[in-house]
Design a protein around this motif. Structure first.
Motif, mmCIF file in Angstrom:
data_model
loop_
_atom_site.group_PDB
_atom_site.id
_atom_site.type_symbol
_atom_site.label_atom_id
_atom_site.label_comp_id
_atom_site.label_asym_id
_atom_site.label_seq_id
_atom_site.Cartn_x
_atom_site.Cartn_y
_atom_site.Cartn_z
ATOM 1 N N ALA A 57 0.836 -1.203 0.000
ATOM 2 C CA ALA A 57 0.000 0.000 0.000
ATOM 3 C C ALA A 57 0.868 1.250 0.000
ATOM 4 O O ALA A 57 0.539 2.238 -0.650
ATOM 5 C CB ALA A 57 -0.933 -0.002 1.206
ATOM 6 N N GLN A 58 1.986 1.190 0.696
ATOM 7 C CA GLN A 58 2.898 2.335 0.726
ATOM 8 C C GLN A 58 3.472 2.575 -0.668
ATOM 9 O O GLN A 58 3.588 3.716 -1.106
ATOM 10 C CB GLN A 58 4.018 2.085 1.724
ATOM 11 C CG GLN A 58 4.902 3.300 1.937
ATOM 12 C CD GLN A 58 5.884 3.069 3.053
ATOM 13 O OE1 GLN A 58 5.989 1.972 3.594
ATOM 14 N NE2 GLN A 58 6.614 4.093 3.404
ATOM 15 N N ALA A 59 3.809 1.508 -1.390
ATOM 16 C CA ALA A 59 4.325 1.655 -2.744
ATOM 17 C C ALA A 59 3.271 2.266 -3.655
ATOM 18 O O ALA A 59 3.570 3.135 -4.471
ATOM 19 C CB ALA A 59 4.783 0.309 -3.276
ATOM 20 N N LEU A 60 2.029 1.843 -3.517
ATOM 21 C CA LEU A 60 0.964 2.395 -4.342
ATOM 22 C C LEU A 60 0.782 3.883 -4.082
ATOM 23 O O LEU A 60 0.507 4.650 -4.987
ATOM 24 C CB LEU A 60 -0.360 1.669 -4.086
ATOM 25 C CG LEU A 60 -0.459 0.252 -4.627
ATOM 26 C CD1 LEU A 60 -1.764 -0.376 -4.165
ATOM 27 C CD2 LEU A 60 -0.357 0.230 -6.119
ATOM 28 N N THR A 61 0.954 4.306 -2.822
ATOM 29 C CA THR A 61 0.817 5.708 -2.484
ATOM 30 C C THR A 61 1.864 6.547 -3.201
ATOM 31 O O THR A 61 1.566 7.579 -3.768
ATOM 32 C CB THR A 61 0.957 5.909 -0.957
ATOM 33 O OG1 THR A 61 -0.030 5.130 -0.317
ATOM 34 C CG2 THR A 61 0.787 7.355 -0.578
ATOM 35 N N ALA A 62 3.093 6.072 -3.222
ATOM 36 C CA ALA A 62 4.176 6.832 -3.832
ATOM 37 C C ALA A 62 4.083 6.837 -5.355
ATOM 38 O O ALA A 62 4.485 7.789 -5.995
ATOM 39 C CB ALA A 62 5.516 6.246 -3.401
ATOM 40 N N ASP A 63 3.543 5.790 -5.937
ATOM 41 C CA ASP A 63 3.595 5.610 -7.372
ATOM 42 C C ASP A 63 2.770 6.599 -8.177
ATOM 43 O O ASP A 63 3.134 6.913 -9.300
ATOM 44 C CB ASP A 63 3.173 4.201 -7.720
ATOM 45 C CG ASP A 63 4.097 3.195 -7.100
ATOM 46 O OD1 ASP A 63 3.613 2.143 -6.719
ATOM 47 O OD2 ASP A 63 5.296 3.476 -6.981
ATOM 48 N N MET A 113 -4.091 5.169 -16.357
ATOM 49 C CA MET A 113 -4.573 3.868 -15.889
ATOM 50 C C MET A 113 -6.043 3.681 -16.254
ATOM 51 O O MET A 113 -6.451 2.605 -16.678
ATOM 52 C CB MET A 113 -4.398 3.738 -14.384
ATOM 53 C CG MET A 113 -2.996 3.537 -13.945
ATOM 54 S SD MET A 113 -2.962 3.369 -12.155
ATOM 55 C CE MET A 113 -1.504 4.296 -11.792
ATOM 56 N N GLN A 114 -6.844 4.742 -16.078
ATOM 57 C CA GLN A 114 -8.268 4.668 -16.405
ATOM 58 C C GLN A 114 -8.486 4.362 -17.881
ATOM 59 O O GLN A 114 -9.461 3.723 -18.240
ATOM 60 C CB GLN A 114 -8.969 5.976 -16.052
ATOM 61 C CG GLN A 114 -9.122 6.206 -14.582
ATOM 62 C CD GLN A 114 -9.671 7.592 -14.265
ATOM 63 O OE1 GLN A 114 -9.514 8.530 -15.025
ATOM 64 N NE2 GLN A 114 -10.307 7.708 -13.110
ATOM 65 N N VAL A 146 -6.986 -3.360 -8.351
ATOM 66 C CA VAL A 146 -8.316 -3.673 -7.829
ATOM 67 C C VAL A 146 -8.548 -2.979 -6.490
ATOM 68 O O VAL A 146 -9.680 -2.678 -6.136
ATOM 69 C CB VAL A 146 -8.508 -5.202 -7.714
ATOM 70 C CG1 VAL A 146 -9.796 -5.562 -7.002
ATOM 71 C CG2 VAL A 146 -8.490 -5.837 -9.096
ATOM 72 N N VAL A 147 -7.484 -2.676 -5.771
ATOM 73 C CA VAL A 147 -7.597 -1.978 -4.484
ATOM 74 C C VAL A 147 -6.981 -0.583 -4.547
ATOM 75 O O VAL A 147 -6.644 0.002 -3.518
ATOM 76 C CB VAL A 147 -6.951 -2.806 -3.342
ATOM 77 C CG1 VAL A 147 -7.720 -4.084 -3.101
ATOM 78 C CG2 VAL A 147 -5.489 -3.079 -3.625
ATOM 79 N N PHE A 148 -6.842 -0.036 -5.737
ATOM 80 C CA PHE A 148 -6.247 1.277 -5.956
ATOM 81 C C PHE A 148 -7.121 2.341 -5.297
ATOM 82 O O PHE A 148 -8.261 2.565 -5.700
ATOM 83 C CB PHE A 148 -6.125 1.513 -7.459
ATOM 84 C CG PHE A 148 -5.366 2.741 -7.845
ATOM 85 C CD1 PHE A 148 -4.012 2.835 -7.602
ATOM 86 C CD2 PHE A 148 -6.010 3.789 -8.477
ATOM 87 C CE1 PHE A 148 -3.316 3.963 -7.977
ATOM 88 C CE2 PHE A 148 -5.317 4.916 -8.859
ATOM 89 C CZ PHE A 148 -3.966 5.004 -8.607
ATOM 90 N N LYS A 157 -12.779 -0.981 -13.272
ATOM 91 C CA LYS A 157 -12.327 -1.479 -14.577
ATOM 92 C C LYS A 157 -11.312 -2.603 -14.422
ATOM 93 O O LYS A 157 -11.287 -3.537 -15.223
ATOM 94 C CB LYS A 157 -11.743 -0.332 -15.400
ATOM 95 C CG LYS A 157 -12.818 0.635 -15.875
ATOM 96 C CD LYS A 157 -12.224 1.816 -16.611
ATOM 97 C CE LYS A 157 -13.328 2.769 -17.059
ATOM 98 N NZ LYS A 157 -12.788 3.934 -17.750
ATOM 99 N N SER A 158 -10.487 -2.536 -13.398
ATOM 100 C CA SER A 158 -9.514 -3.602 -13.155
ATOM 101 C C SER A 158 -10.217 -4.898 -12.779
ATOM 102 O O SER A 158 -9.830 -5.976 -13.240
ATOM 103 C CB SER A 158 -8.544 -3.200 -12.050
ATOM 104 O OG SER A 158 -7.792 -2.092 -12.445
ATOM 105 N N ALA A 159 -11.238 -4.804 -11.948
ATOM 106 C CA ALA A 159 -11.994 -6.000 -11.568
ATOM 107 C C ALA A 159 -12.683 -6.616 -12.785
ATOM 108 O O ALA A 159 -12.665 -7.838 -12.965
ATOM 109 C CB ALA A 159 -13.018 -5.652 -10.492
ATOM 110 N N LEU A 160 -13.261 -5.784 -13.626
ATOM 111 C CA LEU A 160 -13.896 -6.290 -14.847
ATOM 112 C C LEU A 160 -12.869 -6.927 -15.783
ATOM 113 O O LEU A 160 -13.129 -7.969 -16.387
ATOM 114 C CB LEU A 160 -14.627 -5.164 -15.577
ATOM 115 C CG LEU A 160 -15.889 -4.634 -14.899
ATOM 116 C CD1 LEU A 160 -16.401 -3.391 -15.628
ATOM 117 C CD2 LEU A 160 -16.956 -5.711 -14.860
ATOM 118 N N ALA A 161 -11.711 -6.300 -15.903
ATOM 119 C CA ALA A 161 -10.663 -6.849 -16.765
ATOM 120 C C ALA A 161 -10.174 -8.191 -16.227
ATOM 121 O O ALA A 161 -9.958 -9.135 -17.003
ATOM 122 C CB ALA A 161 -9.510 -5.864 -16.885
ATOM 123 N N LEU A 162 -10.008 -8.301 -14.909
ATOM 124 C CA LEU A 162 -9.572 -9.573 -14.332
ATOM 125 C C LEU A 162 -10.599 -10.677 -14.580
ATOM 126 O O LEU A 162 -10.230 -11.827 -14.835
ATOM 127 C CB LEU A 162 -9.291 -9.423 -12.840
ATOM 128 C CG LEU A 162 -7.949 -8.797 -12.487
ATOM 129 C CD1 LEU A 162 -7.856 -8.513 -10.996
ATOM 130 C CD2 LEU A 162 -6.801 -9.683 -12.935
#
Length: 186
Positions: A57-63, A113-114, A146-148, A157-162
């Motif tokens: 989660a920390q990596a996602l925050t920085a990215d 991403m969207q 999926v948890v972004f 959209k990620s959940a639908l793609a998966l």
């Protein structure tokens, strides 16, 4: 900006015949849709909002360029949002606990991403079992999305793609052959 959507439209139109071009399409599509793993730094005192959360989660925050930086009262600016063309980030100064903080988010990365995630979904729909060689890499990219926490649209959209990628994997397993053992990647 226009090349990937055009390629995906062609993929949808010609279906499995597009497989020869997929090695050229997937790397840029994965690059645009994934959350990069390089943290960004900011001046002054940066407070990570996810210190108590897992490292992922920390990596996602920085990215996505999200940062919350305590600034000196002398640096305090007006509270309206500002856009920095160079970094493509929106920034706003807020007051919290009697201190001024600058909150910044890279909205360009979120927007990319969207736009990219539905393209992955459309490729998987068009190619079905032919999408199998790309399943492992794309699942690694989409799982964190999926948890972004910065975009409901990216999560949905990620959940639908998966789900569509899972259908492509099932199709590949039913056809047998080299991709009959995709289950560990899912």
């Amino acid at each position: 900006e226009y090349m990937l959507p055009a390629c995906v439209r062609i993929c949808k139109a010609i279906g499995p015949e597009f497989l020869a071009f997929m090695p050229h399409i997937m790397p840029p599509l994965l690059e645009v849709s994934h959350v990069p793993r390089t943290p960004r730094s900011s001046r002054a005192h940066t407070h990570s909002l996810s210190l108590t959360r897992p490292a992922r989660a920390q990596a996602l925050t920085a990215d996505v360029g999200f940062s919350m930086t305590e600034i000196d009262m002398g640096e305090e600016e007006e509270a309206e949002a500002k856009f920095d063309e160079g970094s493509r980030c929106y920034s706003q100064v807020i007051s919290m606990h009697g201190k001024a903080h600058r909150v910044t988010l890279n909205t360009h990365a979120v927007s990319e991403m969207q736009q990219a995630v539905p393209l992955v979904l459309e490729c998987a729909q068009a190619l079905k079992a032919g999408f199998a060689p790309y399943i492992g890499g794309i699942v690694q990219v989409l799982n964190p999305l999926v948890v972004f926490k910065y975009s409901e649209d990216v999560r949905a959209k990620s959940a639908l793609a998966l789900a569509q990628i899972f259908a492509a994997a099932v199709s590949a397993m039913q056809e047998g052959g080299e991709y009959a053992s995709l289950a560990p990647e899912l």
